[in-house]
Design a protein around this motif. Structure first.
Motif, PDB file in Angstrom:
ATOM      1  N   VAL A 193       0.859  -1.178   0.000  1.00 60.79           N
ATOM      2  CA  VAL A 193       0.000   0.000   0.000  1.00 60.79           C
ATOM      3  C   VAL A 193       0.900   1.235   0.000  1.00 60.79           C
ATOM      4  CG1 VAL A 193      -1.823   1.257   1.185  1.00 60.79           C
ATOM      5  CG2 VAL A 193      -1.800  -1.245   1.239  1.00 60.79           C
ATOM      6  N   VAL A 194       0.750   2.077  -1.019  1.00 59.65           N
ATOM      7  CA  VAL A 194       1.640   3.218  -1.194  1.00 59.65           C
ATOM      8  C   VAL A 194       0.890   4.512  -0.894  1.00 59.65           C
ATOM      9  CG1 VAL A 194       1.146   3.253  -3.682  1.00 59.65           C
ATOM     10  CG2 VAL A 194       3.162   4.434  -2.813  1.00 59.65           C
ATOM     11  N   ALA A 195       1.566   5.432  -0.207  1.00 60.02           N
ATOM     12  CA  ALA A 195       1.039   6.763   0.106  1.00 60.02           C
ATOM     13  C   ALA A 195       1.956   7.787  -0.554  1.00 60.02           C
ATOM     14  CB  ALA A 195       0.973   6.976   1.618  1.00 60.02           C
ATOM     15  N   ASP A 196       1.628   8.147  -1.786  1.00 59.24           N
ATOM     16  CA  ASP A 196       2.435   9.068  -2.595  1.00 59.24           C
ATOM     17  C   ASP A 196       1.479   9.921  -3.425  1.00 59.24           C
ATOM     18  OD1 ASP A 196       4.373  10.356  -4.141  1.00 59.24           O
ATOM     19  OD2 ASP A 196       4.571   8.661  -5.523  1.00 59.24           O
ATOM     20  N   GLU A 197       0.852  10.913  -2.789  1.00 58.58           N
ATOM     21  CA  GLU A 197      -0.216  11.646  -3.444  1.00 58.58           C
ATOM     22  C   GLU A 197       0.260  12.465  -4.637  1.00 58.58           C
ATOM     23  OE1 GLU A 197      -2.647  13.907  -0.790  1.00 58.58           O
ATOM     24  OE2 GLU A 197      -3.530  12.111   0.109  1.00 58.58           O
ATOM     25  N   VAL A 198       1.468  12.951  -4.612  1.00 52.09           N
ATOM     26  CA  VAL A 198       1.928  13.779  -5.715  1.00 52.09           C
ATOM     27  C   VAL A 198       2.516  12.967  -6.860  1.00 52.09           C
ATOM     28  CG1 VAL A 198       4.325  14.189  -4.981  1.00 52.09           C
ATOM     29  CG2 VAL A 198       3.061  16.004  -6.149  1.00 52.09           C
ATOM     30  N   GLY A 199       2.735  11.664  -6.650  1.00 48.51           N
ATOM     31  CA  GLY A 199       3.257  10.815  -7.716  1.00 48.51           C
ATOM     32  C   GLY A 199       4.759  10.901  -7.896  1.00 48.51           C
ATOM     33  N   GLU A 200       5.487  10.973  -6.790  1.00 46.34           N
ATOM     34  CA  GLU A 200       6.946  11.066  -6.875  1.00 46.34           C
ATOM     35  C   GLU A 200       7.574   9.731  -7.248  1.00 46.34           C
ATOM     36  OE1 GLU A 200      10.816  12.019  -4.010  1.00 46.34           O
ATOM     37  OE2 GLU A 200       8.780  12.129  -3.186  1.00 46.34           O
ATOM     38  N   PHE A 201       7.075   8.634  -6.680  1.00 48.42           N
ATOM     39  CA  PHE A 201       7.731   7.348  -6.873  1.00 48.42           C
ATOM     40  C   PHE A 201       6.769   6.176  -7.039  1.00 48.42           C
ATOM     41  CE2 PHE A 201       6.869   7.826  -2.408  1.00 48.42           C
ATOM     42  CZ  PHE A 201       6.451   6.562  -2.003  1.00 48.42           C
ATOM     43  N   GLY A 202       5.508   6.357  -6.658  1.00 50.41           N
ATOM     44  CA  GLY A 202       4.574   5.240  -6.572  1.00 50.41           C
ATOM     45  C   GLY A 202       4.364   4.491  -7.869  1.00 50.41           C
ATOM     46  N   ASP A 203       4.409   5.200  -8.994  1.00 48.52           N
ATOM     47  CA  ASP A 203       4.184   4.542 -10.276  1.00 48.52           C
ATOM     48  C   ASP A 203       5.312   3.584 -10.656  1.00 48.52           C
ATOM     49  OD1 ASP A 203       1.649   5.645 -11.159  1.00 48.52           O
ATOM     50  OD2 ASP A 203       2.692   7.568 -11.285  1.00 48.52           O
ATOM     51  N   TYR A 204       6.433   3.698 -10.004  1.00 48.26           N
ATOM     52  CA  TYR A 204       7.571   2.832 -10.332  1.00 48.26           C
ATOM     53  C   TYR A 204       7.570   1.523  -9.554  1.00 48.26           C
ATOM     54  CZ  TYR A 204       9.567   6.975 -12.583  1.00 48.26           C
ATOM     55  OH  TYR A 204       9.776   8.055 -13.404  1.00 48.26           O
ATOM     56  N   LEU A 205       6.648   1.368  -8.597  1.00 52.08           N
ATOM     57  CA  LEU A 205       6.700   0.205  -7.723  1.00 52.08           C
ATOM     58  C   LEU A 205       6.171  -1.070  -8.385  1.00 52.08           C
ATOM     59  CD1 LEU A 205       5.507   1.900  -4.408  1.00 52.08           C
ATOM     60  CD2 LEU A 205       7.838   1.208  -4.999  1.00 52.08           C
ATOM     61  N   SER A 206       5.082  -0.953  -9.136  1.00 49.69           N
ATOM     62  CA  SER A 206       4.483  -2.146  -9.746  1.00 49.69           C
ATOM     63  C   SER A 206       5.478  -2.863 -10.648  1.00 49.69           C
ATOM     64  CB  SER A 206       3.245  -1.755 -10.556  1.00 49.69           C
ATOM     65  OG  SER A 206       2.208  -1.311  -9.720  1.00 49.69           O
ATOM     66  N   TYR A 207       5.495  -4.182 -10.551  1.00 52.44           N
ATOM     67  CA  TYR A 207       6.323  -5.081 -11.370  1.00 52.44           C
ATOM     68  C   TYR A 207       7.809  -5.018 -11.028  1.00 52.44           C
ATOM     69  CZ  TYR A 207       2.037  -4.444 -13.993  1.00 52.44           C
ATOM     70  OH  TYR A 207       0.715  -4.336 -14.347  1.00 52.44           O
ATOM     71  N   ARG A 208       8.179  -4.244  -9.992  1.00 52.23           N
ATOM     72  CA  ARG A 208       9.598  -4.145  -9.631  1.00 52.23           C
ATOM     73  C   ARG A 208       9.851  -4.571  -8.186  1.00 52.23           C
ATOM     74  NH1 ARG A 208       9.053   0.837 -12.789  1.00 52.23           N
ATOM     75  NH2 ARG A 208      10.355   0.736 -14.669  1.00 52.23           N
ATOM     76  N   THR A 209       8.821  -4.928  -7.436  1.00 53.03           N
ATOM     77  CA  THR A 209       9.011  -5.316  -6.042  1.00 53.03           C
ATOM     78  C   THR A 209       9.783  -6.633  -5.945  1.00 53.03           C
ATOM     79  OG1 THR A 209       6.837  -6.370  -6.095  1.00 53.03           O
ATOM     80  CG2 THR A 209       6.941  -4.122  -5.244  1.00 53.03           C
ATOM     81  N   ALA A 210      10.452  -6.827  -4.821  1.00 50.84           N
ATOM     82  CA  ALA A 210      11.262  -8.044  -4.651  1.00 50.84           C
ATOM     83  C   ALA A 210      10.384  -9.295  -4.719  1.00 50.84           C
ATOM     84  CB  ALA A 210      12.000  -7.983  -3.311  1.00 50.84           C
ATOM     85  N   ASP A 211       9.200  -9.229  -4.112  1.00 51.24           N
ATOM     86  CA  ASP A 211       8.228 -10.318  -4.205  1.00 51.24           C
ATOM     87  C   ASP A 211       7.104  -9.896  -5.146  1.00 51.24           C
ATOM     88  OD1 ASP A 211       9.573 -11.931  -2.342  1.00 51.24           O
ATOM     89  OD2 ASP A 211       8.621 -10.873  -0.663  1.00 51.24           O
TER      90      ASP A 211
END
Length: 405
Positions: free
Chosen positions: A243-261
C-alpha cells in the motif's frame, strides 16, 4: 493576479468558450440577478508540484472547471422548466495568490454558493472568513480529514471524499480478497503522511495488519535506477499487498512489477480509490462520459467529476425545492431531505455531523474499474455508505451539531 470567467447557458459544444468578466461595476450589473438566477462561484488554486517530480501526464488547464461548466449546462437544462437560470463565475488563483480576496470578489458579485477546488489549508482559511458566514462553501477537492473534524465549519460542505473514506474503500476490498497483510510505503510529503495515517486507521477497522513500513527518501532519477533500487527497497517480511502513500506521484508509479516479491500495489498508485475513472460506464455513467467528451474534447477526470458534483448539488436542490432563494436552498441542501444522483449506483446524501457527502468509491486500475466500495458484508445500522470514513460517534466536529442523519 486572478483570472475571472463567467459561464451562463452556453450550448454544450461551446461551453469551453468562457466569457471574460468585466470590471467590478460591470460584474455587479451582470450579477443583478432576477428571482430565478442562481450564481455559483468557482474558486480554483492548484499548488505547484515539487521540482523533483516529473509528471508525464500534465493535467489539463481546465481540470475541475470543465466538470463544473458541464454541470451548469445540466442545471440550466432542468432549470428552464422551472424558470431558473444558473451562472458560473470562475476565479483562478495562482499558487501564491490571495484566495481570500478572490472569495470576497465572488461574494461581492452575488455568489452565495462557492465551489472551492484548492488545498485543504486554503479551504479551511476561506471557511473562517467573516465574509463566508452567509455562504455555502463546497469543498470540491481537499481530502483532509481535519476539515471534517476539528477544523469543520457549519458553512462548509465536502463533495470530495476524505482520505479516511478512500482508505476504508480500499481496505474493505483488500480484506474481501483475503489480502490482510500490508506493506505500507510512505512518501516524504506531509500529505503522504496523512494518507498513511488514514491507512493505519483503516487497517484497525477492517482487521488487517501492517506487517512492514518504510518511508521513501531516495533522491535518484527513478527513470534510470528503479530496476535496481526498488527490489532492494521492497525486501521486507512476507506481505500480501504493498500500500503506497504518494499523493503527488513522486515514486509510486515505479513500484508495480519491480518489487522483490510478486505482489499487487494499491493506494495512491496501482489499484486506486477514486470518485471517477475514464472507463466507468455503469449506472448511466457512459452517458455522462460521452457528453463530457463532446464538450471538453477529453475524458472526464476525478477532479472534473468533483466539480460537476459540487455544481449539481445546487442544481438538484433548486429543482427539488423549487426555489432560487439562496437561504432556502442552503437550508434544503443541509437538511435530511436532500439527495442527488451522481452515476455511482446509489443516491448521495449529506452527513449532518461533519458536512460530508455520502458516496460510493470506485476502485480503479489504469484501464478498468475493478470494484466499488462499500463492499458487500460491511454493514451499518444507518447506511453502508457510513462504513466509509468517520462515523457519527467518531466525529471530532463540534460546530455543526451531531444530529442524525
Amino acid at each position: 493576479m486572478t483570472k475571472h470567467r463567467l459561464l451562463h447557458s452556453l450550448p454544450l459544444a461551446a461551453f469551453g468558450a468562457l466569457l471574460l468578466a468585466g470590471t467590478p461595476a460591470a460584474a455587479q450589473q451582470q450579477g443583478a440577478a432576477d428571482a430565478g438566477e442562481i450564481r455559483i462561484g468557482f474558486l480554483s488554486q492548484t499548488p505547484e508540484p515539487p521540482p523533483y517530480v516529473a509528471n508525464p501526464d500534465e493535467p489539463p488547464p481546465d481540470d475541475g472547471l470543465a466538470g463544473a461548466a458541464l454541470a451548469i449546462a445540466d442545471n440550466n437544462t432542468t432549470g428552464k422548466f422551472l424558470k431558473q437560470s444558473f451562472l458560473l463565475d470562475s476565479v483562478e488563483v495562482p499558487p501564491d495568490g490571495d484566495a481570500a480576496a478572490a472569495l470576497r470578489e465572488l461574494a461581492g458579485r452575488g455568489g452565495r454558493f462557492i465551489v472551492v477546488d484548492a488545498p485543504g489549508a486554503t479551504v479551511e482559511a476561506l471557511a473562517k472568513l467573516p465574509e463566508a458566514r452567509g455562504l455555502l462553501i463546497l469543498n470540491a477537492n481537499a481530502p483532509d480529514d481535519s476539515l471534517r473534524g476539528a477544523a469543520c465549519a457549519p458553512n462548509l460542505l465536502h463533495v470530495a471524499p476524505s482520505r479516511a473514506m478512500l482508505a476504508d474503500a480500499l481496505g474493505q476490498y483488500l480484506v474481501k480478497k483475503r489480502w490482510p497483510r500490508w506493506f505500507l510505503v510512505t512518501g516524504r510529503r506531509p500529505e503522504d503522511r496523512l494518507y498513511a495515517d488514514a491507512v493505519r486507521r483503516t487497517a484497525k477497522r477492517v482487521g488487517a495488519q501492517i506487517v512492514a513500513e518504510k518511508e521513501w527518501t531516495a533522491d535518484s532519477d527513478l527513470n534510470r535506477t528503479a530496476e535496481a533500487e526498488i527490489p532492494v527497497f521492497t525486501q521486507v517480511k512476507s506481505y500480501d499487498v504493498l500500500v503506497v502513500a504518494d499523493e503527488v506521484g513522486e515514486f509510486g508509479d515505479y513500484l508495480s512489477y519491480r518489487t522483490a516479491d510478486p505482489r499487487p500495489v494499491a493506494g495512491t498508485q496501482g489499484l486506486v480509490p477514486t470518485v471517477w475513472h475514464r472507463t466507468h460506464e455503469q449506472w448511466g455513467a457512459a452517458q455522462l462520459q460521452s457528453r463530457f467528451k463532446a464538450a471538453a474534447k477529453r475524458p472526464m477526470t476525478a477532479r472534473d467529476h468533483n466539480g460537476w458534483t459540487a455544481v449539481r448539488v445546487v442544481g438538484e436542490a433548486a429543482a427539488r425545492a423549487r426555489t432560487s432563494d439562496p437561504d432556502r436552498l442552503i437550508a434544503f441542501i443541509q437538511s435530511p431531505d436532500f439527495t442527488m444522483s451522481a452515476f455511482r449506483g446509489v443516491p448521495f446524501t449529506l452527513r449532518s455531523w461533519d458536512g460530508q457527502l455520502r458516496q460510493p468509491v470506485l476502485l480503479a486500475a489504469d484501464r478498468s474499474v475493478v470494484s466499488v466500495s462499500p463492499q458487500e458484508g460491511f454493514l451499518h445500522p444507518r447506511t453502508e455508505l457510513d462504513s466509509l470514513g468517520y462515523d457519527q460517534p467518531e466525529t471530532l466536529c463540534n460546530t455543526r451539531g451531531k444530529k442524525t442523519p
